[in-house]
Scaffold this motif. Structure first.
Motif: not given
Ligand code: FE2
Ligand code: FE2
Lengths: 317, 95
Positions: A76-77, A80-81, A156, A160, A163-164, B41-42, B45-46
């Motif tokens: 899902q991230d 978003g990217h 941003r 994120e 964690f990946h 959602d975009v 998320r955190r």
């Protein structure tokens, strides 16, 4: 525009860059700078969303609920990217729909790594550890890129990404410490992803045609080879720590330079994959097209609903 | 319009009570409500936000970047607007 004023605009622009002043969407910029950014950022965006596919392949087969929740959050991230990056291209006047059409029609490139198949659960580990790890190496310097919206998107993204990489390393570590079969699975994934991960940094500096100009514009801060070296230097000890072997018999530590030396990269394979002949190029683009076609009725319905509601609002206002 | 793309929205987020909404980026959505839903959602998320504003991008009217020097120039000569412009003798406190 007259040549003299153009030269002046251009020198003002370069002097802003030299003084580390960010360029924002409405500022004057040379057309080549704009086009270079649109090309780079859209390739980056395409890589994020195509990159969802090899991992999406394993969401339903994750070994337990924790792993499944983590993989879902990671994929899902990546969506978003892609969105942050497509938005950044739109600040440059690009049209998102056209960019996506370019991807689907084979006119645009994306990271060649996503054209390799994900054959076992261990590949989720190798991808997080190596592919996201390599992406982080590339993306951290982009947080200081001269174009404001790209730099902000990268801040941003980098937050994120960490964690990946950790979740991938955790998968590899568990497998490497598991049964002999599990360890073999991890080693096999490392064997298959190591070289493609090194290729992610792009061609050698000597053959990379865009590097010099991109460095002058501070779109890029390090050359491909510098970043690749940095990646090798930090990753080799990580593999050693969990008892896995880097698949390169010539790999050795060079005391003189304090860097690892690797075998030469098979650039023929790289260009084959970039030019569409990798194991999964067609499958990836077909999946993207299908996703777009299958989602069309949802997008149309949402739009029709919005139009209807705004008409009602006008009547009752 | 329904044939073409969803409109573009600018997204502003209040990260916590007591702070301004701050521009975080943009996204496409068919209407304002879905823009807010997608922005959640975009961009949160955190737990980055507790309140979201969306503004249709074509409703943003911006100052002209090419005229920025002239536009902001009047403030440059008015250093007396800053407290550091004034000399305060030694021995004076609470000022
Ligand atoms: Fe990503
Ligand atoms: Fe990632």
């Amino acid at each position: 525009m007259e040549p003299i004023s153009f030269a002046l605009l251009e020198s003002n622009f370069q002097s802003k860059i030299d003084r580390d002043i960010k360029i924002e969407p409405k500022d004057w910029m040379p057309d080549d700078y704009r086009q270079t950014l649109i090309r780079q950022i859209s390739q980056h965006a395409h890589s994020e969303i195509v990159g969802m596919l090899p991992e999406g392949n394993w969401i339903t087969r994750a070994p337990n609920l924790r792993r499944k929740a983590v993989l879902l959050a990671k994929v899902q991230d990546e969506a978003g990217h892609g969105l942050y990056l497509y938005s950044a291209t739109e600040t440059l006047g690009a049209d998102r729909e056209e960019l996506i059409d370019d991807l689907h029609e084979g006119r645009a490139k994306y990271s060649s790594i996503f054209n390799y198949p994900t054959l076992s659960w261990a590949d989720m580990g190798a991808i997080g550890w190596l592919v996201d790890g390599a992406a982080i190496m590339n993306q951290v310097p982009l947080c200081r890129c001269s174009y404001g919206p790209y730099a902000r998107a990268m801040v941003r993204v980098c937050k994120e990404e960490s964690f990946h990489q950790r979740q991938g390393f955790e998968i590899m570590m568990s497998l490497a410490n598991g049964s002999p079969e599990q360890k073999e699975m991890a080693q096999d994934a490392l064997n298959r992803f190591w070289w493609p991960a090194l290729m992610m940094f792009g061609p050698n500096d000597a053959t990379s045609k865009h590097t010099a100009q991109s460095m002058k514009w501070k779109i890029k801060r390090h050359t491909n080879d510098e970043l690749r070296q940095q990646f090798v230097d930090v990753t080799v000890p990580q593999a050693e720590l969990i008892g896995l072997t880097i698949p390169d018999e010539n790999l050795k530590w060079d005391k003189k330079t304090n860097h690892y030396i690797t075998s030469p990269i098979n650039w023929d394979e790289f260009w084959q994959v970039v030019n569409g002949n990798g194991p999964c190029n067609k499958e990836r683009i077909d999946a993207r097209k299908k996703a777009k076609e299958n989602g069309k009725w949802v997008r149309d319905a949402a739009m029709a609903h919005a139009v209807k509601r705004s008409a009602i609002n006008l009547l009752t206002a | 319009m329904s044939e073409k793309e969803w409109p573009l929205w600018e997204v502003f987020i209040r990260s916590k009570q007591g702070l301004n909404h701050k521009h975080v980026g943009s996204l496409r959505a068919p209407d304002a409500q879905l823009a807010v839903d997608n922005a959640r959602d975009v961009y949160t998320r955190r737990s980055e936000g507790i309140s979201i504003w969306v503004v249709a991008s074509n409703n943003v009217f911006a100052s002209d970047a090419a005229e920025a020097d002239a536009f902001y120039d009047p403030a440059n000569s008015k250093v007396y607007r800053h407290p550091t412009f004034y000399d305060v003798p030694d021995g004076i406190s609470h000022m």
